[in-house]
Scaffold this active site. Sequence first.
Site, mmCIF file in Angstrom:
data_model
loop_
_atom_site.group_PDB
_atom_site.id
_atom_site.type_symbol
_atom_site.label_atom_id
_atom_site.label_comp_id
_atom_site.label_asym_id
_atom_site.label_seq_id
_atom_site.Cartn_x
_atom_site.Cartn_y
_atom_site.Cartn_z
ATOM 1 N N LYS A 78 0.851 -1.202 0.000
ATOM 2 C CA LYS A 78 0.000 0.000 0.000
ATOM 3 C C LYS A 78 0.881 1.244 0.000
ATOM 4 C CE LYS A 78 -3.887 1.857 2.749
ATOM 5 N NZ LYS A 78 -4.684 1.653 3.965
ATOM 6 N N SER A 173 -9.538 1.502 3.497
ATOM 7 C CA SER A 173 -8.803 2.304 2.537
ATOM 8 C C SER A 173 -7.748 1.518 1.748
ATOM 9 C CB SER A 173 -8.112 3.456 3.250
ATOM 10 O OG SER A 173 -7.253 2.961 4.227
ATOM 11 N N SER A 197 -9.493 -0.758 7.715
ATOM 12 C CA SER A 197 -8.989 -0.537 6.358
ATOM 13 C C SER A 197 -8.398 -1.711 5.624
ATOM 14 C CB SER A 197 -7.952 0.589 6.365
ATOM 15 O OG SER A 197 -8.611 1.806 6.624
#
Lengths: 526, 108
Positions: A78, A173, A197
């Site tokens: 990420k 996210s 997330s």
Amino acid sequence: AALKDGLRSQVSAALKEGRVTPTELCQRCLALIRSTKFLNAYITVAEETALKQAEESEERYKRGQPLGILDGIPIAVKDNFNTAGIETTCASNMLKGYISPYNATVVQKLLDQGAVLLGKTNLDEFAMGSGSTDGVFGPVRNPWSYSKQYKEKSVPKSHSEDEESNWVITGGSSGGSAAAVSSFTCFAAIGSDTGGSTRNPAAHCGVVGLKPTYGLISRHGLIPLVNSMDVPGILTRCVDDAAVLLGSLAGHDPKDSTTIQDDFKPFELPNLTDVSKLSVGIPKEYHAPGLSSEILALWSKAADLFKNAGAKVVEVSLPHTHYSIVCYHVLCTAEVASNMARFDGLEYGHRSAMKDSTESMYAATRREGFNDVVRGRILSGNYFLLKRNYEKYFVKAQKVRRLIADDFVKVFRSGVDILLTPTTLSDAAPYTEFIQEDNRTRSAQDDILTQAANMAGLPAINVPTALSERGLPVGLQFIGRSFQEKQLLTVAKWFEKQVQFPVIQLEEVKRHDSGVFQHQKSASFS
Amino acid sequence: QKVSVEVLDHLEHLALVDFRDSEGVERLQKAIQFADQLHEVNTDGVEPMDSVLEDRCLYLREDDVTEGNCAKELLENAREKVEEYFVAPPGNIPLPKLEERETFLQGS
């Protein structure tokens, strides 16, 4: 025998035996990334460095000296983790062009074991959001939007409109990471989890999403959101793989003083056959308003599954669940207000052309660099931290946090080993529908089932369970005792085996299909 | 209870971030309203929790230098620098007052 083994062991075995080489694997993943570009899962694809890493891995395999099970395995990270020499943006204008001089500890550990870093995945700006829709590089599309399973269930509109307007979100996210794993462009991905997330997009994308216990995996190099709740998350296609990743990442890091000092021993998951000694708790408050009847039914079915297999299934209560979102809202914005203060344009990141004064330069830089969501949280956080509000909001929230954490302690103390809950309120929403509500409202709604585990620092995992009526993935969540990841994953693995979640049928993947990918698909069934 | 312009201005000063438009101010109002639900909870006698690891001792290592001397790498990411200095515009100049700066709040 091969089907019983984890996917990783299969691919690892294939690499060891020379049936596939690391460079072949890397090239196939890169090609698949190119042909699935419309998913927008990746912000940066580190093609050159990945191929170089793959070549080095190949040399090691040739010499018969692979570094371990992860050697040569393509992974994605990420984009809120620092990666040396590779841009780290947090999907924000504030960090566009930022090239970190160091690797986050989790990244370093993966590289040290020979993993091949394919690239950085897309997210909500600074990991604030539950849709992966609010980053500067645009939203991530859920690969299931393009699956045969979803298309079959879609109400046919005009053909031209069909795919373009119908696509669903990944959740967030860590949506890019989830989409990357779900679409087979990598074997595992790293996300982050502050309020859900990692688990939320895992549920929407039909992959395993593990949130480890706070303090188990180093946060050094993870650009912080909420220091007291953030953890690196692990996304994989099966529970065994999550255990492998956990094994390579967990453990004390002198560079992160919030990691515990206990020795961590990597483990292989046993194949649980007897659940009669297991006590599963069903927290009644997780029957939250807005929970779809489909997911409620699935949750019930899962509870019955455990009961019929001989486990003790009991209803439990976590009375302060309802307040966890409000509590999170205050603590998160307060910590964000503090953490975002480092972005002033002086040492790194975007810098405004404004030169009148230091303060006005900072203000202009932050005005230009942050999106509405980030700015909103900073301002709210500053409000709650004002002297006149500190006790009333911030300290109050800290007290409520203790009540939430204590709820779990009481339940686990009463003999319950593990909790079973839904992960999300419904299956993935179409993008056009999702953006009708603002980020804060959405987050408040979507985080409700995942947030409390972050409050209490407990380990939790999403296991893909079934497809919804719309042909989209639905997952269920297990929450375990602090630092009892082995038990958590063992139960999750048993459950995974029972439900036999279907493999996604994607046109793009079929085209790139090779023996190895075929392997992957069949390994999901047992 | 609406937040006063003074407080909004104060927040813009503290955060060095602006509200941008009425939506920004609305957002704050809603955030406060949302947070007010906390007061429904009885927390008498409850200690605030800073960290879930509060029962453990923080790791302290020996005071030995193990890394550093990387001024060059650190300076690479800065836009404006001179030799080994980060260059900032003049300090000690407060952000202009509400009436004098470009802020949405001016009209309020």
